[in-house]
Write an enzyme that holds these catalytic residues in place. Sequence first.
Site, PDB file in Angstrom:
ATOM      1  N   GLU A 119       0.824  -1.215   0.000  1.00 12.55           N
ATOM      2  CA  GLU A 119       0.000   0.000   0.000  1.00 12.55           C
ATOM      3  C   GLU A 119       0.857   1.265   0.000  1.00 12.55           C
ATOM      4  OE1 GLU A 119      -3.695   0.288   0.108  1.00 12.55           O
ATOM      5  OE2 GLU A 119      -2.867   2.143  -0.660  1.00 12.55           O
ATOM      6  N   ASP A 164       1.205   3.952  -3.166  1.00 14.27           N
ATOM      7  CA  ASP A 164       0.736   5.336  -3.006  1.00 14.27           C
ATOM      8  C   ASP A 164       1.864   6.327  -3.299  1.00 14.27           C
ATOM      9  OD1 ASP A 164      -1.620   4.215  -2.118  1.00 14.27           O
ATOM     10  OD2 ASP A 164      -1.287   4.669   0.000  1.00 14.27           O
ATOM     11  N   SER A 195      -7.574   2.428  -3.828  1.00 18.29           N
ATOM     12  CA  SER A 195      -6.341   2.874  -3.171  1.00 18.29           C
ATOM     13  C   SER A 195      -5.394   3.482  -4.175  1.00 18.29           C
ATOM     14  CB  SER A 195      -5.601   1.672  -2.590  1.00 18.29           C
ATOM     15  OG  SER A 195      -6.195   1.224  -1.460  1.00 18.29           O
TER      16      SER A 195
END
Length: 654
Positions: free
Chosen positions: A310, A314, A571
């Site tokens: 994650e 990002d 996400s």
Amino acid sequence: MLFIASIITNLLVYGSLASPLTQHHAVHERRSTHPAGWTRRSEINNRAILPMRIALVQSNLERGHEWLMQVSHPGSEKYGQHWSAKEVAEAFAPSDETVTAVRDWLHSAGVSSGRIWQSQSRAWLHFNATAEDAGRLLQTKYHVWEHEDSGMSHVVCDEYSVPENIQKHIDFVYPSVHFDIPLIRRDDNTNNLASRDANGPRIGEPSSGWLYKTTQWIDKSDLSHELVDCDQQTTPACLRALYEIPINEEVAEGNSFGVAEFSPQAYIGMDLDIFFSNYSQRVVGERPIEKMISGAIVQQQNKSCQFNCESDLDLEYAMTLVYPQKVTLYQVGDVVRGASFNNFLDAFDASYCEGDDPVSDTIYPDPSPGGYKGFHTCGAYEPAKVVSISYAYNEHDLLPAYERRQCNEYLKFGLMGSSFLVSSGDYGVSGISNQCIDPANRAPGPNASYTDGTYGTFNPSFPASCPYITAVGGTQVIENTNVVEALAAGQQPEQTCARFAYSGGGFSNVFELPDYQAATVKQWFADHPPAYSSDRYNSSQQTRGYPDISANGANFAFAANAEWGLAYGTSASTPVLGSILTLINQQRLKAGKSSVGFVNPTAYAHPEVFNDVTLGSNKGCGVEGWEAVAGWDPATGLGTPNYPKMLELWMSLP
Ligand SMILES: *[C@@H]1O[C@H](CO)[C@@H](O)[C@H](O)[C@H]1NC(C)=O
Ligand SMILES: *[C@@H]1O[C@H](CO)[C@@H](O)[C@H](O)[C@H]1NC(C)=O
Ligand SMILES: *[C@@H]1O[C@H](CO)[C@@H](O)[C@H](O)[C@H]1NC(C)=O
Ligand SMILES: *[C@@H]1O[C@H](CO)[C@@H](O)[C@H](O)[C@H]1NC(C)=O
Ligand SMILES: *[C@@H]1O[C@H](CO)[C@@H](O)[C@H](O)[C@H]1NC(C)=O
């Protein structure tokens, strides 16, 4: 934070409180259950001193929406005239009437005014009282409770009462029914349900399923650098082509872009460089500005996709798209307990800090082995101009009062000119890990009951469902579409994301339909009468619809743990929209204007600056979900960004 040891060794005797009051008391809070592992031991020593804290209700919250619209609605004369943190704090501080009413009550009950200390934010009254006096004041009895495994003890009561006429001035009292000592997380997550510990769910936990939906590993030799492959692999070049994002060359003073990550999620510097060296050479060696919140570290002990995918994803995209603008990493929570959104928001607002909920938030110091022993990070930072959050809860996991309080906080950051973007979820109309609300038991909260996702009531996402958040949905390039040709022909190359991840969307069960989207959503209901009824969703047509805006969330080529993978989910979409707004802020700041702040009112007033997405649906709970249609829809919102059109619009505003 209360440690029993410091309370009972600190025996002072105050004059006894006045005899029982004549006012009529009403139960203010009652606890129906207690966390696992705690046992009631004894009634507390009457002379033990309890540090009492009373949370006063904020004033003017009902005006907050109107104030936010004044600075965010493109038709408003005050557009862009954001407030300072101090102005926000003063506007919502408890009223004099509230402060006086509660002080008078305490005084009449024998707590002299010299003993009462009011916090700087005005939101709290503190005083020390003996257990006996506190019990009399609140018409309750305190007991010592002990935790089996850790041996920790805590002072709690089952319920408490306050005079009826001051109930409206008080949010809650500590210590009281709350177990505000955190418990050590239990690793009991063997089923596919979202991770929960003895308290509430934790958003950063590896097994929690609220992160990027999935990762497919690929060989480096399969990495694509060609736009014709954008239907198979999304790269920075694909996003630039789809949304006409320029390669940035400059930085505007005062601009900022924050990405939140919840421990133990962590980025690995080498992964960033592997990505940059293949897709954005000039960014090699760059690192985010690190702002640590409540005991956070960017942990490097546990390294696997579950811990790194994650954060790596990002930062790789955010940093590439806005460079040379720096990205700020907000790393939240210690590695043992992790943290909640409230713990994150505390870092920007000291008055909010004192009201964390012991069930759903992490309370520091963390007594578990290796836990962070310091206090919360309170009001230490100003929020970045754009904040991107790729984490979420089910709205149904939390209680409405808790969610409203948090949502009001997003309203305040909007007033201050920050854009808070949150991913809308990856399971279509289902919730995290495919959970749907059990139709037989629709009560929300930490003990909510869910189905396995093959049937049941749609399960909205929070904080996406808060009307002061910009909820970001997911799209993908339609398979076998040549993006270059489609764009040249003026065709929409994207559809609702339906590859491993389904764009989260639907209607809140908690928040009312905000005025800025009311006309749009009502039109959608009129044009597309839903095939689902109230057993599936809140069909009142009176609740907030989401997402607001979408961006690609499929096949993102990224590096994690020194390997290459393809990532899926909203996400991935959220930092892309965040990057675009950051580039728009750059131009506005250079022109001497304010940041764009809360963008939803402008977005709904100008749907023409988005690429409408009209194909696909966000299936879940055993049905096809909501279809993407012309105009706004609860699958892709208003559509995907068109940077030049968005820039022109926002540059035309004051
Ligand atoms: C909620 O769940 C906890 C932990 O599983 C349990 O101890 C408690 O009894 C439950 N409470 C209710 C009201 O069902
Ligand atoms: C309560 O007592 C503690 C310990 O003596 C002290 O540190 C604290 O300042 C007192 N609080 C108030 C509000 O008087
Ligand atoms: C690209 O990524 C690989 C790892 O897959 C790495 O070895 C290489 O140095 C990177 N840079 C370039 C320019 O290929
Ligand atoms: C994380 O690392 C710690 C320390 O090396 C280890 O004890 C723990 O089991 C690891 N956790 C996971 C889930 O791998
Ligand atoms: C739908 O939402 C509205 C507004 O929050 C609420 O009053 C109503 O009770 C909800 N209906 C259902 C069936 O949950």
